[in-house]
Design an enzyme around this catalytic site. Structure first.
Site, PDB file in Angstrom:
ATOM      1  N   CYS A  94       0.879  -1.171   0.000  1.00  0.00           N
ATOM      2  CA  CYS A  94       0.000   0.000   0.000  1.00  0.00           C
ATOM      3  C   CYS A  94       0.913   1.217   0.000  1.00  0.00           C
ATOM      4  O   CYS A  94       1.676   1.396   0.933  1.00  0.00           O
ATOM      5  CB  CYS A  94      -0.808   0.086   1.283  1.00  0.00           C
ATOM      6  SG  CYS A  94      -1.928  -1.266   1.524  1.00  0.00           S
ATOM      7  N   CYS A 125      -3.102  -8.566   6.649  1.00  0.00           N
ATOM      8  CA  CYS A 125      -3.018  -7.505   5.641  1.00  0.00           C
ATOM      9  C   CYS A 125      -4.314  -6.688   5.675  1.00  0.00           C
ATOM     10  O   CYS A 125      -5.412  -7.238   5.673  1.00  0.00           O
ATOM     11  CB  CYS A 125      -2.829  -8.135   4.274  1.00  0.00           C
ATOM     12  SG  CYS A 125      -3.027  -6.980   2.924  1.00  0.00           S
ATOM     13  N   TYR A 149     -10.120  -6.643 -25.646  1.00  0.00           N
ATOM     14  CA  TYR A 149      -9.324  -6.916 -24.441  1.00  0.00           C
ATOM     15  C   TYR A 149     -10.284  -7.442 -23.358  1.00  0.00           C
ATOM     16  O   TYR A 149     -10.379  -6.895 -22.261  1.00  0.00           O
ATOM     17  CB  TYR A 149      -8.599  -5.670 -23.913  1.00  0.00           C
ATOM     18  CG  TYR A 149      -7.846  -4.889 -24.964  1.00  0.00           C
ATOM     19  CD1 TYR A 149      -6.522  -5.217 -25.268  1.00  0.00           C
ATOM     20  CD2 TYR A 149      -8.445  -3.838 -25.646  1.00  0.00           C
ATOM     21  CE1 TYR A 149      -5.821  -4.495 -26.232  1.00  0.00           C
ATOM     22  CE2 TYR A 149      -7.755  -3.123 -26.612  1.00  0.00           C
ATOM     23  CZ  TYR A 149      -6.451  -3.452 -26.895  1.00  0.00           C
ATOM     24  OH  TYR A 149      -5.777  -2.726 -27.851  1.00  0.00           O
ATOM     25  N   CYS A 175      -6.879   1.545 -17.117  1.00  0.00           N
ATOM     26  CA  CYS A 175      -6.172   1.514 -15.828  1.00  0.00           C
ATOM     27  C   CYS A 175      -5.004   2.491 -15.854  1.00  0.00           C
ATOM     28  O   CYS A 175      -4.202   2.527 -14.942  1.00  0.00           O
ATOM     29  CB  CYS A 175      -5.684   0.108 -15.525  1.00  0.00           C
ATOM     30  SG  CYS A 175      -4.705  -0.596 -16.844  1.00  0.00           S
TER      31      CYS A 175
HETATM   32  N1  SAH Z   1     -12.255  -6.786 -18.711  1.00  0.00           N
HETATM   33  C1  SAH Z   1     -11.351  -7.883 -18.480  1.00  0.00           C
HETATM   34  C2  SAH Z   1      -9.973  -7.438 -18.029  1.00  0.00           C
HETATM   35  C3  SAH Z   1      -9.228  -6.616 -19.025  1.00  0.00           C
HETATM   36  S1  SAH Z   1      -7.560  -6.405 -18.552  1.00  0.00           S
HETATM   37  C4  SAH Z   1     -11.903  -8.806 -17.404  1.00  0.00           C
HETATM   38  O1  SAH Z   1     -12.684  -8.382 -16.585  1.00  0.00           O
HETATM   39  O2  SAH Z   1     -11.512  -9.960 -17.381  1.00  0.00           O
HETATM   40  C5  SAH Z   1      -6.783  -6.322 -20.124  1.00  0.00           C
HETATM   41  C6  SAH Z   1      -6.784  -7.627 -20.895  1.00  0.00           C
HETATM   42  O3  SAH Z   1      -6.150  -7.389 -22.145  1.00  0.00           O
HETATM   43  C7  SAH Z   1      -6.011  -8.748 -20.255  1.00  0.00           C
HETATM   44  O4  SAH Z   1      -6.859  -9.850 -20.117  1.00  0.00           O
HETATM   45  C8  SAH Z   1      -4.860  -9.043 -21.230  1.00  0.00           C
HETATM   46  O5  SAH Z   1      -4.546 -10.409 -21.298  1.00  0.00           O
HETATM   47  C9  SAH Z   1      -5.434  -8.555 -22.528  1.00  0.00           C
HETATM   48  N2  SAH Z   1      -4.487  -8.125 -23.572  1.00  0.00           N
HETATM   49  C10 SAH Z   1      -3.269  -7.580 -23.430  1.00  0.00           C
HETATM   50  N3  SAH Z   1      -2.741  -7.229 -24.615  1.00  0.00           N
HETATM   51  C11 SAH Z   1      -3.662  -7.588 -25.564  1.00  0.00           C
HETATM   52  C12 SAH Z   1      -3.698  -7.482 -26.990  1.00  0.00           C
HETATM   53  N4  SAH Z   1      -2.692  -6.939 -27.669  1.00  0.00           N
HETATM   54  N5  SAH Z   1      -4.792  -7.925 -27.609  1.00  0.00           N
HETATM   55  C13 SAH Z   1      -5.835  -8.467 -26.936  1.00  0.00           C
HETATM   56  N6  SAH Z   1      -5.842  -8.587 -25.582  1.00  0.00           N
HETATM   57  C14 SAH Z   1      -4.773  -8.158 -24.901  1.00  0.00           C
END
Ligand code: SAH
Length: 555
Positions: free
Chosen positions: A81, A164, A316, A420
């Site tokens: 943290c 924690c 993603y 993020c």
């Molecule tokens: N909304 C998702 C989390 C997204 S985090 C959930 O709730 O599960 C971002 C995601 O992007 C990760 O799962 C990662 O594996 C993926 N990622 C990373 N680079 C990528 C790319 N070039 N193309 C597609 N996915 C990718």
């Protein structure tokens, strides 16, 4: 300028990406870990660079009015943290300001617009004990006693901490049972230096809506001797559903190995995000703050404005958390994700929820999306692939330009961007808003209280061709932008490091400057030795350098 080992008194006026305090001494910037906004602190310079330095907090001369006593007694040593000493209200204000600042500085949006559309940050009512997952290393403390906790700095010694402040209260009970089983049965802890010893980590997961608990013991061996004794003891804990062990015999920092074996109960626990059910096994990904995940994805769903017939893309998509949330209100949802295991989970999760209108693609978004678009055009001459809504939730580095470009080509009425990292978000929004989209709403969500991280969700809408675009031209402003503005290579490097956490070389900066049509000195472009291949700037760094050039109004 300060030098290494210099002492200085500094007022902390800002906070960096990792929650470190930032203050200036005669114009020289110092990063001070553990100092919070408003503190006046006495520091010792540990590392001094030309433009900035890192200093250690030696003494608080005057405590900030926002400084609070950390709940966790080992908060400073642990480092998990970064901002427990900052009052929670102030943490939220800091995070909100960070998002706002990046949208203005990097995204180029007007302050007025951001202040009008930005909704209040969604904080937590209970900003502690929010994590549903914990991974404790097992080892020896200073006195040589077996314990669980975290590694002290870069050593292999464990600082004992069974409570924690971010974790579940049940963690202590579980860890105590594991430790006494180990003592009673003479089972050793793994030692990273020698590679000897059996028990490496204890993974604990909990379903917050179901109260189901999972324990997985990570071992450096093939079996857990008298494992049934441990299972018997752990099974007494109310809610215990799954007890397994995981085999990891590699000499690595990666916590989990590939193989999981069942000791007791079942191999997974169940939890819900909204009304979607998930089966979570020791190796599967699942958001660690389920309460705020619900808030964040709920907001994304609201921004998506679905009525029931839409074609939606979730790029993603991970294990499909957002896809399955949306599928309930859409005609069809397509998910894209690079990790095959995550897509398997997504498919299984769709199945156990009886969701039939979701389809998933494994691959890089920058391959899958443009390929789909091109393939569609081939199969449907004269037509283009269309989406009504596109949701993206990329990793920190944001979206590749080819993804953004295809998104724009698919012409969605709305784009919902979950991020993020608000710096890369701002960069990507700038691109999208240059291609006919308008930033309509912004909301920051605090998924990780007590740390410097913040999530953001935004809504973009397609500008209708008949929208009137008001152009307000101020001649003075025009003069400023056309005036030559220059930043030194060092300033660009510092900016890129601070905003993107990337180190870039003078060579890379000169390559990108040249790409952008900025004059650079000859020697920057060529290697000293003949025929030597000059390294080319990777895309991620190129984007960061471009953002810096824009920040300094050089392009
Ligand atoms: N909304 C998702 C989390 C997204 S985090 C959930 O709730 O599960 C971002 C995601 O992007 C990760 O799962 C990662 O594996 C993926 N990622 C990373 N680079 C990528 C790319 N070039 N193309 C597609 N996915 C990718």
């Amino acid at each position: 300028m300060l030098k290494k080992n210099d002492m200085a008194v500094v007022t902390i006026s800002d906070m960096g990406v990792d929650g470190e305090g930032i203050g200036k001494v005669d114009g020289y910037t110092l990063f001070v870990k553990d100092a919070v906004i408003g503190d006046v602190v006495n520091v010792k310079v540990m590392k001094a660079k030309k433009q900035y330095g890192y200093a250690r907090l030696m003494e608080i001369v005057e405590a900030s009015p926002y400084r609070v006593k950390p709940v966790c007694p080992v908060a400073r040593q642990c480092g998990g943290c970064q901002i427990q000493s900052l009052a929670y209200e102030k943490q939220l204000e800091f995070k909100s300001n960070k998002v706002r600042g990046n949208l203005i500085r990097i995204g180029g949006f007007e302050e007025d617009q951001i202040d009008r559309i930005m909704e209040p940050i969604a904080g937590m009512k209970e900003p502690y004990h929010y994590r549903n997952k914990a991974q404790y290393p097992i080892g020896k403390d200073k006195e040589g006693n077996l314990t669980a906790g975290f590694y002290a700095g870069r050593t292999h010694q464990i600082i004992s901490n069974l409570d924690c402040a971010l974790g579940m209260p049940v963690n202590r009970q579980i860890l105590e049972k594991v430790l006494s089983y180990m003592e009673e049965n003479h089972i050793s802890a793994y030692d990273e230096t020698t590679g000897k010893g059996l028990v490496r980590h204890v993974l604990i997961r909990c379903g917050f809506t179901t109260d189901e608990i999972m324990v997985c013991i990570v071992i450096n061996g093939n079996n857990l001797p008298r494992g049934e004794k441990l299972a018997e003891s752990l099974a007494e804990i109310p809610g215990m559903k799954s007890i397994t062990y995981n085999i990891n015999q590699e000499n690595t920092n990666v916590i989990m190995g590939k193989e999981v074996r069942l000791l007791w109960g079942q191999e997974y626990i169940t939890d819900y995000i909204g009304n979607v059910k998930y089966q979570i096994s020791p190796l599967s990904f699942f958001q660690v703050n389920p309460v705020q995940t619900n808030v964040l994805y709920g907001q994304a769903l609201e921004y998506a404005g679905l009525t029931g017939n839409e074609t939606v893309w979730d790029v993603y998509c991970g294990i499909g958390t957002i896809s399955l949330f949306l599928a309930q209100k859409a005609g069809k949802v397509y998910g894209v994700e690079i990790v095959p295991q995550a897509i398997e989970d997504a498919k299984k999760n769709a199945q156990i929820n009886g969701i039939q209108n979701a389809e998933f693609f494994v691959g890089k978004a920058e391959d899958v999306l443009p390929d789909y678009y091109a393939q569609y055009a081939k199969e449907h001459p004269g037509e283009t692939a269309h989406a009504d809504v596109i949701v993206v939730d990329p990793p920190r580095k944001g979206c590749e330009e080819s993804v953004l470009e295809t998104m724009v080509n698919m012409g969605p009425e709305r784009i919902v961007y979950v991020s993020c990292d608000s710096a890369t978000l701002a960069r990507d929004l700038k691109y999208l808003c240059g291609k006919g989209y308008e930033l309509e709403k912004v909301r920051a969500v605090d998924m990780f209280p007590m740390t410097g991280h913040v999530e953001t969700v935004v809504l973009l809408s397609q500008q209708k061709p008949d929208d009137v675009i008001e152009v307000d031209l101020d001649l003075d402003e025009l003069d400023i932008t056309s005036a030559e503005s220059k930043a030194t290579y060092q300033e660009i490097k510092d900016y890129v490091l601070k905003e993107f956490g990337l180190k870039v070389s003078t060579l890379y900066i000169s390559q990108i400057k040249r790409k952008c049509g900025i004059e650079v000195g000859e020697h920057y472009n060529f290697s000293q030795k003949e025929n030597q291949r000059v390294p080319q700037c990777p895309k991620e760094k190129e984007d960061a350098i471009r953002a810096a050039l824009e920040h300094f109004a050089m392009i």
